[in-house]
Design a protein around this motif. Sequence first.
Motif, mmCIF file in Angstrom:
data_model
loop_
_atom_site.group_PDB
_atom_site.id
_atom_site.type_symbol
_atom_site.label_atom_id
_atom_site.label_comp_id
_atom_site.label_asym_id
_atom_site.label_seq_id
_atom_site.Cartn_x
_atom_site.Cartn_y
_atom_site.Cartn_z
ATOM 1 N N ARG A 1 7.205 3.500 5.312
ATOM 2 C CA ARG A 1 8.080 2.996 6.465
ATOM 3 C C ARG A 1 7.498 1.996 7.381
ATOM 4 O O ARG A 1 7.843 0.989 7.965
ATOM 5 C CB ARG A 1 8.629 4.464 7.182
ATOM 6 N N ALA A 2 5.996 2.425 7.728
ATOM 7 C CA ALA A 2 5.237 1.414 8.151
ATOM 8 C C ALA A 2 5.211 0.135 7.854
ATOM 9 O O ALA A 2 5.144 -0.829 8.597
ATOM 10 C CB ALA A 2 3.778 2.031 8.559
ATOM 11 N N ALA A 3 5.050 -0.103 6.520
ATOM 12 C CA ALA A 3 5.062 -1.345 5.814
ATOM 13 C C ALA A 3 6.608 -2.127 6.111
ATOM 14 O O ALA A 3 6.463 -3.350 6.322
ATOM 15 C CB ALA A 3 4.718 -1.392 4.210
ATOM 16 N N ILE A 4 7.562 -1.473 6.031
ATOM 17 C CA ILE A 4 8.810 -2.008 6.201
ATOM 18 C C ILE A 4 8.856 -2.389 7.531
ATOM 19 O O ILE A 4 9.856 -3.556 7.672
ATOM 20 C CB ILE A 4 10.002 -1.036 5.806
ATOM 21 N N GLU A 5 8.731 -1.533 8.604
ATOM 22 C CA GLU A 5 9.035 -1.774 9.850
ATOM 23 C C GLU A 5 7.920 -2.564 10.758
ATOM 24 O O GLU A 5 8.437 -2.933 11.809
ATOM 25 C CB GLU A 5 9.546 -0.373 10.643
ATOM 26 N N ASP A 6 7.028 -2.742 10.322
ATOM 27 C CA ASP A 6 5.892 -3.465 10.981
ATOM 28 C C ASP A 6 6.110 -5.012 11.409
ATOM 29 O O ASP A 6 6.401 -5.527 10.666
ATOM 30 C CB ASP A 6 4.401 -3.306 10.202
ATOM 31 N N ARG A 7 6.061 -5.222 12.617
ATOM 32 C CA ARG A 7 6.353 -6.540 13.024
ATOM 33 C C ARG A 7 5.212 -7.273 13.877
ATOM 34 O O ARG A 7 5.359 -8.296 14.760
ATOM 35 C CB ARG A 7 7.552 -6.678 13.891
ATOM 36 N N GLY A 8 3.917 -6.749 13.787
ATOM 37 C CA GLY A 8 2.856 -7.037 14.683
ATOM 38 C C GLY A 8 1.923 -8.097 14.041
ATOM 39 O O GLY A 8 1.313 -8.634 15.106
ATOM 40 N N GLY A 9 2.275 -8.750 12.829
ATOM 41 C CA GLY A 9 1.634 -9.953 12.340
ATOM 42 C C GLY A 9 1.175 -9.751 11.160
ATOM 43 O O GLY A 9 2.153 -9.390 10.227
ATOM 44 N N THR A 10 -0.006 -10.219 10.621
ATOM 45 C CA THR A 10 -0.313 -10.201 9.243
ATOM 46 C C THR A 10 -0.633 -8.774 8.890
ATOM 47 O O THR A 10 -0.950 -7.777 9.369
ATOM 48 C CB THR A 10 -1.694 -10.633 9.182
ATOM 49 N N LEU A 11 0.105 -8.494 7.647
ATOM 50 C CA LEU A 11 0.080 -7.090 7.086
ATOM 51 C C LEU A 11 -0.397 -6.984 5.627
ATOM 52 O O LEU A 11 0.095 -7.992 4.746
ATOM 53 C CB LEU A 11 1.641 -6.458 7.065
ATOM 54 N N LEU A 12 -1.210 -6.239 5.376
ATOM 55 C CA LEU A 12 -1.873 -6.146 4.021
ATOM 56 C C LEU A 12 -1.550 -4.832 3.368
ATOM 57 O O LEU A 12 -1.987 -3.674 4.039
ATOM 58 C CB LEU A 12 -3.308 -6.300 3.902
ATOM 59 N N VAL A 13 -0.733 -4.764 2.301
ATOM 60 C CA VAL A 13 -0.381 -3.385 1.714
ATOM 61 C C VAL A 13 -0.942 -3.347 0.214
ATOM 62 O O VAL A 13 -0.757 -4.485 -0.587
ATOM 63 C CB VAL A 13 1.134 -3.432 1.450
ATOM 64 N N SER A 14 -1.589 -2.291 0.091
ATOM 65 C CA SER A 14 -2.505 -2.256 -1.156
ATOM 66 C C SER A 14 -2.025 -0.969 -1.884
ATOM 67 O O SER A 14 -1.930 0.187 -1.298
ATOM 68 C CB SER A 14 -3.963 -2.128 -1.019
ATOM 69 N N ALA A 15 -1.167 -1.000 -2.949
ATOM 70 C CA ALA A 15 -0.815 0.174 -3.631
ATOM 71 C C ALA A 15 -0.640 0.125 -5.131
ATOM 72 O O ALA A 15 -0.801 -1.041 -5.803
ATOM 73 C CB ALA A 15 0.763 0.613 -3.149
ATOM 74 N N ALA A 16 -0.688 1.277 -5.946
ATOM 75 C CA ALA A 16 -0.786 1.404 -7.290
ATOM 76 C C ALA A 16 0.573 0.990 -8.094
ATOM 77 O O ALA A 16 1.547 1.115 -7.146
ATOM 78 C CB ALA A 16 -1.136 2.478 -7.956
ATOM 79 N N ALA A 17 0.559 0.614 -9.146
ATOM 80 C CA ALA A 17 1.922 0.483 -10.034
ATOM 81 C C ALA A 17 2.555 1.612 -9.965
ATOM 82 O O ALA A 17 2.467 2.759 -9.954
ATOM 83 C CB ALA A 17 1.565 0.166 -11.381
ATOM 84 N N GLY A 18 4.132 1.313 -9.678
ATOM 85 C CA GLY A 18 4.848 2.322 -9.787
ATOM 86 C C GLY A 18 5.146 3.218 -8.294
ATOM 87 O O GLY A 18 5.799 3.951 -8.348
ATOM 88 N N SER A 19 4.340 2.534 -7.363
ATOM 89 C CA SER A 19 4.344 3.337 -5.971
ATOM 90 C C SER A 19 5.524 2.654 -5.163
ATOM 91 O O SER A 19 5.618 3.100 -4.010
ATOM 92 C CB SER A 19 3.097 3.115 -5.284
ATOM 93 N N GLY A 20 6.631 1.840 -5.655
ATOM 94 C CA GLY A 20 7.439 1.349 -4.830
ATOM 95 C C GLY A 20 7.433 0.003 -4.204
ATOM 96 O O GLY A 20 8.057 -0.070 -2.971
#
Length: 254
Positions: free
Chosen positions: A11-30
Amino acid sequence: MSAPKWTPAQRAAIEDRGGTLLVSAAAGSGKTAVLVERAVRLITDAAHPVAADRLLIVTFTRAAAEELRGRIAVRLAAEAAAHPESAYLRRQRLLLGRANICTIDAFCMQLLKRYFAELGLPPDFELADDAKAYTLRQNALSAVLEELYEDADFCALASLYGRARCDASAAAAVLGLYDFSRTLPHPAAALQSICAAYESGQPLGQTAWGRTLLENAGRAARSALRLLDAAKGIVAQELELANYAPALDSDEEF
């Protein structure tokens, strides 16, 4: 269909609007589902909507790009069905076809074609295929080696690699270093930094290179000692092998 249940991190990755966003997640995590939802919410944001053709989403494969475009289209269709009075949503479905959802190399090619004049490129440039790229690479390597053979230090290096009286090993070493440098953010600066560390004038054991060599030598020596101990144990148990004991002791002293 019920709405997906997002985790707090999603939800944080979807809704964040603060600027640069880095998301690191494993395969199959959505990750794909999160990216699709983020894109759709940007398009449908009530306060600051982003037009679909303003999206830039780059992927590693064409299949991934097409999947993203298709899933965003499905979500926009669902939003348009839920709000049939919205001309904005109907228009976004059309604009999605113009969105930059493509592979990284395809996006770079778009930039080169748009700004070829500023970059000093001919307008009819094209992307080299694998065969042509290989030929250009080998030609460049041959030219570089021919120039380097005028340098005594490089000749000394090549003699270490060229025990078969050819420069194939030296060429492979040059290409290996070049390929490694291309994985770094600033290849030229990284190579200069490596050379500076190599030419620091410190005793070998105090340099990063020397420490690595000593560590590797230590591991090899410890492994050899374990093998010698195992061999001595076998000799001690087998009377017909007893004559090998002095040789093993000599090896261990060495």
